[in-house]
Design a protein around this motif. Sequence first.
Motif, PDB file in Angstrom:
ATOM      1  N   SER A 155      -0.708  -8.971  -3.503  1.00 22.32           N
ATOM      2  CA  SER A 155       0.031  -7.955  -2.786  1.00 22.32           C
ATOM      3  C   SER A 155       1.532  -8.320  -3.008  1.00 22.32           C
ATOM      4  O   SER A 155       1.978  -9.456  -3.164  1.00 22.32           O
ATOM      5  N   THR A 179      -1.652   0.840  -5.882  1.00 21.56           N
ATOM      6  CA  THR A 179      -2.336  -0.573  -6.251  1.00 21.56           C
ATOM      7  C   THR A 179      -2.436  -0.447  -7.734  1.00 21.56           C
ATOM      8  O   THR A 179      -2.695   0.571  -8.342  1.00 21.56           O
ATOM      9  N   LYS A 188      -1.442  -4.750  -5.018  1.00 20.81           N
ATOM     10  CA  LYS A 188      -1.181  -3.747  -4.067  1.00 20.81           C
ATOM     11  C   LYS A 188       0.311  -3.580  -3.678  1.00 20.81           C
ATOM     12  O   LYS A 188       0.886  -4.956  -3.173  1.00 20.81           O
TER      13      LYS A 188
END
Lengths: 107, 118
Positions: free
Chosen positions: A10, A85, A103
């Motif tokens: 992420s 994503t 993400k």
Amino acid sequence: DIQMTQSPSSLSASVGDRVTITCRASQSISTYLNWYQQKPGKAPKLLIFAASTLQSGVPSRFSGSGSGTDFTLTISSLQPEDFATYYCQQTYSTPRTFGQGTKLEIK
Amino acid sequence: EVQLVESGGGLVKPGGSLRLSCEASGFSFSSYSMNWVRQAPGKGLEWVSYISGSSGYIFYSDSVKGRFTITRDNARDSLYLQMNSLRAEDTAVYYCARDANTGSFDFWGQGTLVTVSS
């Protein structure tokens, strides 16, 4: 099977930032590497194929590079619609494995 | 305009069967290989199966081999996935995706949800 590992999992960034996502294959895949973008509740969308070729209609702020085992997806200047994503995928051999996804969130 | 429309998803009990369909339009269906890709709730993408344009080449992931069967009917511009002996871990949105000549998946359907639960 070829394992695909993306980093980071992420990422928080701001509009206008330059962002790089990496993808590493467990063995050499030449340039048989694709990148997809997926927004919540939607199907994935092809961004880049053959490691560095931009799919038709994809903005030029997206670029890809690499060969062998190490690849990158770069977004040169993040736009609001880019928060999503991202997945890499190898098509060098079957099974055509995907990375676990990155993400990209708004900071 | 290329379109892929999946159908056939739903709720099924463990051990049950389901047949997914993917209707294609806007391109010469028989000229393209096709794939099924699935995505469990909140998880990443998992390639499931591949079939060549003439059905001469078929591949499966180890997780579905022996339980799922991919077929196509080029006269009907349709792709199918017969899913037997379903398990809870097969719960996912199932997408059909066109295999571009480059090996990438250039068009995807909207997906159909399969839920395996008692």
